[in-house]
Write a protein that holds these residues in place. Structure first.
Motif, mmCIF file in Angstrom:
data_model
loop_
_atom_site.group_PDB
_atom_site.id
_atom_site.type_symbol
_atom_site.label_atom_id
_atom_site.label_comp_id
_atom_site.label_asym_id
_atom_site.label_seq_id
_atom_site.Cartn_x
_atom_site.Cartn_y
_atom_site.Cartn_z
ATOM 1 N N PRO A 190 -7.298 1.226 -4.866
ATOM 2 C CA PRO A 190 -6.026 1.820 -5.319
ATOM 3 C C PRO A 190 -4.800 0.965 -4.961
ATOM 4 O O PRO A 190 -3.832 0.952 -5.723
ATOM 5 N N ASP A 191 -4.838 0.272 -3.826
ATOM 6 C CA ASP A 191 -3.682 -0.570 -3.488
ATOM 7 C C ASP A 191 -3.540 -1.724 -4.474
ATOM 8 O O ASP A 191 -2.427 -2.083 -4.872
ATOM 9 N N LEU A 192 -4.663 -2.277 -4.868
ATOM 10 C CA LEU A 192 -4.616 -3.347 -5.867
ATOM 11 C C LEU A 192 -4.141 -2.779 -7.209
ATOM 12 O O LEU A 192 -3.398 -3.432 -7.945
ATOM 13 N N ASP A 193 -4.554 -1.532 -7.505
ATOM 14 C CA ASP A 193 -4.056 -0.889 -8.730
ATOM 15 C C ASP A 193 -2.529 -0.837 -8.719
ATOM 16 O O ASP A 193 -1.876 -1.118 -9.738
ATOM 17 N N ARG A 194 -1.972 -0.472 -7.574
ATOM 18 C CA ARG A 194 -0.508 -0.382 -7.496
ATOM 19 C C ARG A 194 0.129 -1.766 -7.699
ATOM 20 O O ARG A 194 1.151 -1.887 -8.362
ATOM 21 N N PHE A 195 -0.493 -2.786 -7.098
ATOM 22 C CA PHE A 195 0.004 -4.158 -7.303
ATOM 23 C C PHE A 195 -0.022 -4.523 -8.784
ATOM 24 O O PHE A 195 0.966 -5.013 -9.346
ATOM 25 N N VAL A 196 -1.146 -4.227 -9.417
ATOM 26 C CA VAL A 196 -1.302 -4.597 -10.830
ATOM 27 C C VAL A 196 -0.322 -3.808 -11.696
ATOM 28 O O VAL A 196 0.299 -4.366 -12.625
ATOM 29 N N ALA A 199 -1.451 -5.947 3.988
ATOM 30 C CA ALA A 199 -0.248 -6.342 3.252
ATOM 31 C C ALA A 199 -0.171 -5.569 1.938
ATOM 32 O O ALA A 199 0.900 -5.086 1.537
ATOM 33 N N LEU A 200 -1.314 -5.440 1.292
ATOM 34 C CA LEU A 200 -1.355 -4.749 0.005
ATOM 35 C C LEU A 200 -1.020 -3.267 0.189
ATOM 36 O O LEU A 200 -0.258 -2.679 -0.606
ATOM 37 N N ALA A 201 -1.564 -2.677 1.239
ATOM 38 C CA ALA A 201 -1.286 -1.267 1.491
ATOM 39 C C ALA A 201 0.197 -1.052 1.771
ATOM 40 O O ALA A 201 0.797 -0.064 1.329
ATOM 41 N N ALA A 202 0.808 -2.013 2.495
ATOM 42 C CA ALA A 202 2.188 -1.822 2.925
ATOM 43 C C ALA A 202 3.203 -2.090 1.820
ATOM 44 O O ALA A 202 4.280 -1.496 1.814
#
Lengths: 520, 520
Positions: free
Chosen positions: A310-316, A274-277
Motif C-alpha cells: 500500500p505504501d508503494l501504491d501511495r507513491f505511484v 521512507a516510503l511509509a513516512a
C-alpha cells in the motif's frame, strides 16, 4: 555569425553546408554552416600535434590563465544564451545556469592546476650504497597524452560541448583539443569555439591548441578518432554512438582510450520506512526529477525499485497525478523525440508492463509526453529489454515481492552512473545489505536526493561500469576528469639540467611531491 | 609435487596432463601436471566473485598482513629455486634474486596499503546555504574493480608470474585473483600457488581470493578473460598474445581493461661527447645489458642510435669484441629459442643490415647465440621490419648521418618501455632537443645506465605507449600498479551509519583525506 568552422587561428568556410533546426518549430535557422571536409579534420589534427610539445610544457599557471581567459570570453559572448535556446529548445534559465557551470568548471580546473597534485610528482632518492645493487634516482611525473578529440553532446550545449568538461580537463592536462561540434547546435558551438580561439590568441599559445570541426555526417567523427595524431577521445551520447567510436579507436594501428559516457537508467530504491513516512512527497519529487529538462539527463531516474504494498501504491498514485499534469516539453531534436516516442511505445508494449500515466497531450512539434510505467520484479528480471534506456521522461516502477527480488533486480542491472536510496534511519540495515551490489554497479550512490544535478567538484564521480561509460576507472565531471588525459613518465638519473621543471631538484614549480613514500 | 592445480582451497587433478620441459636438455620433467578444464576456469571465477565483496572490504591492515604472509610462505617453500632453474634454464643466482624481488614487492604493497593514499579519499563538505542551490556532502573513495585474471610470464617465473607484480597489486587493491600459470614452469607456479593458498587459509580469507589454473592451450586463457566474473586482466608477454587477449576482452558483452605489457626495443642514444669520452666502455657495458639473462628482458636494448663517425666505430668494435666472446645461453623454451633464431635470420637478411658479430657457436639445445647488427638511419626509417622486437640477445646499431636523422629514427618508433641516454654535460643541449620525442614514446627515460634492471618502488614506470603496453596510463611495476585495479565511487549524503569505514566522518581507518581541495 558567418557559419564557419575553426582550424587553429583560422575561420574556414566550405560549399557543403547544413543548418541548425529550431526543435520547437522545426524551422531551419540561419546561417548555413560549412561542413568540414576530411582534409580539414586532418589539418586540425596536424596543427594539434604541432602544438602539443609546446603546450604540454607550459607552466601550470599559464594553462590556468588560459582556462580563465576562456571562461571570461564565454561570458562576454553576445547572443550565446539566445542561440543555445533556439538550437536546443531548452529554457533560458537552464541555459543560463549551464553557462555558469561551464565557466565554473573551467575556473575550477584553473585552480586545480595551481594546486599541482595533478602533476603526480613522485621521487625515489638515489641509494648509491645499497646492497647488493645501488638504487638510481627515480622521478615520476605525469604528462599529457597528446591531442584529444572531443565530441559535443546534444543535451548539454555548453557544459558538455565545445568548452565543456571534456575540453576543460583535456586542456588543463596539457592536451590540444579538436572538437567535433554536435550538429544540432552549430551556432552555439561556433560562438563558444570563437571564445576559445580568442583566448588562445590572447594567451599567446600555439594556434593548434584548439580547433572546431562541424558537420552532420558520422564519417567526420570517425576520421577524427582514426587520425594518428589523436591520442584520446571524450564523448557523451548514446550507447550506439559511443560504441562505434570505441570500435574505431581500437582498430587503429595504435589503439587509443575512448572515454564515452553512454547509457544509464539510474535506479532509485525506495526503502520501507521512507516510503511509509513520505510516499506521496517522494512520488511528486520523483516526477520532478524525471521530467526536468524533458528528461534529457544522463542521470534521469529510469527505474524505481521497491517492495510491493500500500505504501508503494501511495507513491505511484502521487507520481501518476504529478506526471499526468506534466506539460509536454520540447525535446532537443526531431530524431531524439522520434526515438523517445518509439522507446515509450516499445516499453509500454512489453509483456507485463502497464502504462500508469502519461503527461498531457502534445501541443506542438517535438514535444515529449512524459510516461510512467509499472511492472513486477519477476517480469523485469525476465526481460532485459525493460532495462534499455529510453532517453527522455520515461520511467518504470518495479514492484518486488520481497527483499530477495529487490536484490535480483539490482544484480541483473548493467553498469550505472548513479543509484539512489530513499531511506530513513530504520532502513539503514536493509540498505547496507544492498550497498555492495550498488557499489559494483554505479559510480555514484546518493541518499534522499535525486540523481539529476551533478556537482562539479573534487569528489564527484560521473562515471560507472559499462555501459554507463566505456571506462569505469574515470569520471567525466569533477577535477578527477583531468586524470583521463595524463600518463606517468619516469626519469632515471637524468642530470638536473635536462629534467623538466616539474621534477627538478629545487622544485621550481612548487609542486607537492611524494619523496621516498612520504609527502614532502 | 603432485601435479595438481588450485581451485580456491582445493588441489584438483584431471586426466589430461602436460609436463614441463627442461630447456637446457629438452628433457620432460616429472610430475605430469593436470590441465584445467573450462569448467575449472568457470569454477575458479565463480569462487572469486563469491569472495569479492568480502575481500575488497577487508581493512588495509588485513590485506597487508595477507601480502606479508604470502611473502613469508614463498620464502619457506622447499625446492622452489631448484625447480625454477630446471624449468627456465635461468641461473640460480638470478632466480634467487628474483625471489627477493617478488617477496620485496609483496611487502612494499603491504606498506603502501598501510599508508592509505591508494584509497583516494576525497571529500567535499556539504554547503547547505549555498545559492542558488545547496551542495550535498560528497565522499569519493576507490574500490576494487572485481576478480582479476593474471597470466604468468615465461621470463620472470617468480616476479611476473603467480605471485608477481600483477597478482600483488591486484590483491592489494582488494581484487581476488585467478592466475593462469605459464605452461613452461608449472612446477614453479604450483609451489608458489600453494604458498598463496596457505596464506589465504592462515589469514582466514574466503577461499576464492586465489585460484591457479594450468594448461598449455590458448583456449584456457581465452575462457578466463571471457568469463563474466572477471573484471580486469594482467598480462606480460608477446605482442601477439597480448593483442589476442585484448580482443577477447573487448568483444565481451561487458568489455574490461587488459593491462598487457608486450613489445619494446628500448632505444639507446649515444651522444657525441659521451661517445668520444668512453666509446669502448660503453660498447662493453651495452653488451653486458644485451646478453644478461640471454637477452630475455622486456627492457633489453634492441637498438642503439648515434651519429656515424670514428667514435661510433670504436663503440661498435668494443661491442663486437665483447659479443663475439659471449657464450651461448639457454633460452626459456624451445619455441622462444626457435623464434629467436628466426628473428635473427630475418633481421640479418634485411636489405641494408650487416651482421657485425655473433656470439660463440651453440654447444647444446636451446642455446641463444647473441647477435649484433648494423644499419643506417635511412635504412631503418625506410623499413619498419627493422623495428620489430627480436626477443633475446639481438640488437642493431643505427648509424645516423646527422641530428635530424636521429630525430627521424626516434619519431618513427612505436611506443617503448624505456629510452636510454648516454651523455656528458656537453651533450645536454642535444639531449634536450630530443627529450620531447622520447617522452611521447617511452614510459621511462634513463641517463648513463642501461634499461635492464627495473626498480620496484614508488616512482617506477614500467609501461609506455602502445605496443609497449596496451594502456600507457599505467605501470606494471612499482606501487602505482595498484591503480590499475581500482575505480572511484562517490557517496552523496549517505548517513554515516551506512558509509564504508574509509569515508566515515570520524575517519576510523586513519586514511589521508583531501577535504574541499586541501589535504587534511
Amino acid at each position: 555569425m558567418d557559419g564557419s568552422f575553426l582550424i587553429g587561428a583560422r575561420a574556414v568556410t566550405r560549399d557543403d553546408t547544413f543548418r541548425a533546426i529550431d526543435p520547437a518549430t522545426n524551422e531551419a535557422l540561419d546561417p548555413a554552416f560549412a561542413t568540414s571536409s576530411l582534409d580539414d579534420v586532418a589539418e586540425a589534427c596536424r596543427l594539434a600535434a604541432d602544438a602539443f610539445d609546446t603546450y604540454r610544457e607550459t607552466d601550470p599557471e599559464t594553462r590556468a590563465a588560459f582556462l580563465e581567459a576562456i571562461a571570461d570570453e564565454i561570458e562576454a559572448v553576445d547572443g550565446l544564451i539566445e542561440r543555445a535556446v533556439r538550437e536546443t529548445g531548452l529554457p533560458q534559465g537552464r541555459i543560463t545556469g549551464e553557462r555558469g557551470r561551464t565557466t565554473g568548471q573551467l575556473r575550477l580546473f584553473a585552480k586545480l592546476l595551481c594546486q599541482g597534485r595533478w602533476a603526480g610528482v613522485v621521487i625515489d632518492t638515489a641509494l648509491p650504497d645499497r646492497q647488493p645493487l645501488p638504487r638510481a634516482d627515480l622521478r615520476q611525473r605525469r604528462i599529457a597524452l597528446g591531442p584529444v578529440a572531443v565530441f559535443g553532446a546534444s543535451n548539454f550545449p555548453l557544459a558538455f560541448s565545445v568548452a565543456g568538461g571534456d575540453t576543460a580537463s583535456a586542456l588543463a592536462a596539457g592536451c590540444p583539443v579538436v572538437v567535433k561540434g554536435h550538429p544540432a547546435h552549430p551556432g552555439t558551438s561556433l560562438l563558444v569555439g570563437r571564445a576559445i580561439q580568442a583566448a588562445v590568441r590572447k594567451c599567446g599559445l600555439p594556434e593548434g591548441v584548439f580547433s572546431l570541426v562541424q558537420g552532420a555526417s558520422n564519417a567526420l567523427g570517425g576520421a577524427l578518432v582514426a587520425d594518428p595524431h589523436i591520442k584520446a577521445v571524450g564523448f557523451t551520447g548514446s550507447r550506439h554512438g559511443g560504441l562505434a567510436l570505441v570500435e574505431i579507436a581500437q582498430k587503429r594501428p595504435e589503439p587509443i582510450p575512448v572515454y564515452a559516457e553512454m547509457s544509464s537508467i539510474n535506479p532509485v530504491l525506495l526503502f520501507p520506512h521512507a516510503l511509509a513516512a513520505r510516499a506521496a512527497d517522494l512520488g511528486k519529487a520523483y516526477v520532478g526529477s524525471l521530467t526536468m529538462g524533458a528528461g534529457q539527463f544522463c542521470t534521469n531516474p529510469g527505474i524505481v525499485v521497491a517492495l510491493d504494498g500500500p505504501d508503494l501504491d501511495r507513491f505511484v498514485d502521487a507520481a501518476a497525478e504529478a506526471l499526468g499534469g506534466a506539460a509536454p516539453q520540447v525535446m532537443l531534436t526531431g530524431s531524439i523525440h522520434a526515438n523517445y516516442d518509439k522507446g515509450v511505445t516499445l516499453l509500454g508494449g512489453q509483456s507485463g508492463v502497464e502504462t500508469i500515466a502519461r503527461g498531457t497531450e502534445d501541443s506542438g512539434v517535438n514535444r515529449g509526453r512524459a510516461a510512467l510505467f509499472g511492472t513486477t520484479g519477476a517480469a523485469f528480471v525476465a526481460n532485459p529489454a525493460l532495462a534499455d534506456e529510453v532517453f527522455g521522461a520515461a520511467s518504470i516502477v518495479i514492484r518486488c515481492a520481497d527483499k530477495a527480488e529487490v536484490a535480483r533486480v539490482l544484480e541483473g542491472l548493467e553498469g550505472q552512473l548513479t543509484a539512489t536510496l530513499q531511506l530513513d534511519d530504520e532502513d539503514v540495515e536493509d540498505a547496507r545489505a544492498l550497498l555492495p551490489i550498488l557499489e559494483r554497479k554505479a559510480g555514484r550512490i546518493l541518499a534522499n536526493g535525486w540523481p539529476t544535478g551533478v556537482e562539479v567538484s573534487y569528489a564527484m564521480v560521473h562515471g560507472g561500469p559499462f555501459p554507463a561509460t566505456s571506462d569505469s576507472r574515470t569520471t567525466s565531471v569533477g577535477t578527477a576528469a583531468i586524470e583521463r588525459f595524463l600518463r606517468p613518465v619516469c626519469y632515471q638519473d637524468l642530470p638536473d639540467a635536462l629534467l623538466p621543471k616539474a621534477i627538478q631538484r629545487a622544485n621550481p614549480l612548487g609542486l607537492p611531491r611524494l619523496i621516498d613514500g612520504e609527502l614532502e
